[in-house]
Design a protein around this motif. Sequence first.
Motif: not given
Length: 419
Positions: A54-56, A108-114, A213-215, A217-219
Amino acid sequence: MSEDLKQVPVGDLHCQRNTFAREFTTTCISCSEKPDKKGFYQVKLYDTILFPEGGGQPSDTGFIDDIKVHNVQRQKLAHIHYTKQSIQVGKQVHLTIDWTRRWDHVQQHSGQHLLSAVMDQAPYNIETVSWNMGEKRCYIELPTGTVKVDLTPEVLANVESDVNKLIVKNLKVVTHVQEADHEDTERPASLPADYVGGGIIRTIEIEGLDKNPCCGTHVESLGQLQCLKILHTENVRGGNTRIFFLFGQRVLDTLDASYTISRQLNALLTCPPENFVDNVDKLQKQSKENLKKAKRLLESLAVYTVNDVEAALKEKPFAIVYKEDADMDFLSMVANVMRDRKVLEEGAEKVVILAAGEKNVGGPIVITGGNNDIVQKTGKIVNSVLSGVKGGGKGRWQGKAQNWKGMENLEQALEQLQA
Ligand SMILES: [Zn+2]
């Protein structure tokens, strides 16, 4: 009470509350009786540390006790684990995760947010319209058709530097939660349409920089991203641009793969990496030159071959040209020279067999003659003497051989054409 209500909803899963949980004990609350068409049982656990896609962010994989979980999917608020063996309902189970895969997804996901947050702000001011986490590389897509920013190498180098400075600053990453159905809660546009009837809305904040908003898992803080490397950009439909990137361990893995290739090329080309391009360029030019030379030599060889054919046809009604190290191109050259020199007169009782390829590997065969009858007759003889040949055709008989065993007997067999 239905089993769905007993499950912790997606949005409040243990993996979403604690990115770093690698083991977990929970209960199996349902399992399909039979596997689906693809051979998977659908298993519902009370709660899970395995993130449903989910969420990419792709799904996690792991184990329920010693049974592999191949995939985890969200269905409305529910989460389904896909296994190839059934799980006993009511059983307390031990969950483990493929942590290397998960940690890569987190980086990769938290990195994308940044990266998207930095692009979203001055001096760039471009909003990310979508992103993709590939197995090897990720990208964010930007509407560069409508925004006046040229993503030159200098601009991209600045973006990369800005992001890496924020990673060194080690800003905190915190998650805010709200009940999705609460009347004070604003429903984010990114929330899936079927995510209704309860649930939790999660907002990921990079402190002082960005809220989204995001579902996923993050750093816990940006330092865990290690570093960003921007790779290249690609222009796509609608005037959008994709920026390809890597965060964290992927940067090291990619560098390792590139360095290994570089070392191999270094040994092959006997020059340092900075000379690879010049060196390969030179080799390609040389190779083209050599091919041209080889073609000219083959053309003159074809002329000599046809001289031999003419000499042979003066003695007998047939001539055989068989060259182990030749190919169809050479046979065509010989055929062309024969045609230009009118070696086979119309109607003549003469035939020429052209064949090429190594004894054990086989290759092409062409039979041409002064008339169709003699060509067909010769084709039959070829088939009876050479077991590995298949072919046919009117006027010009063409085929292929699996091997050239029996080639030494062909000459003698063709003597019957004289009778
Ligand atoms: Zn996200």
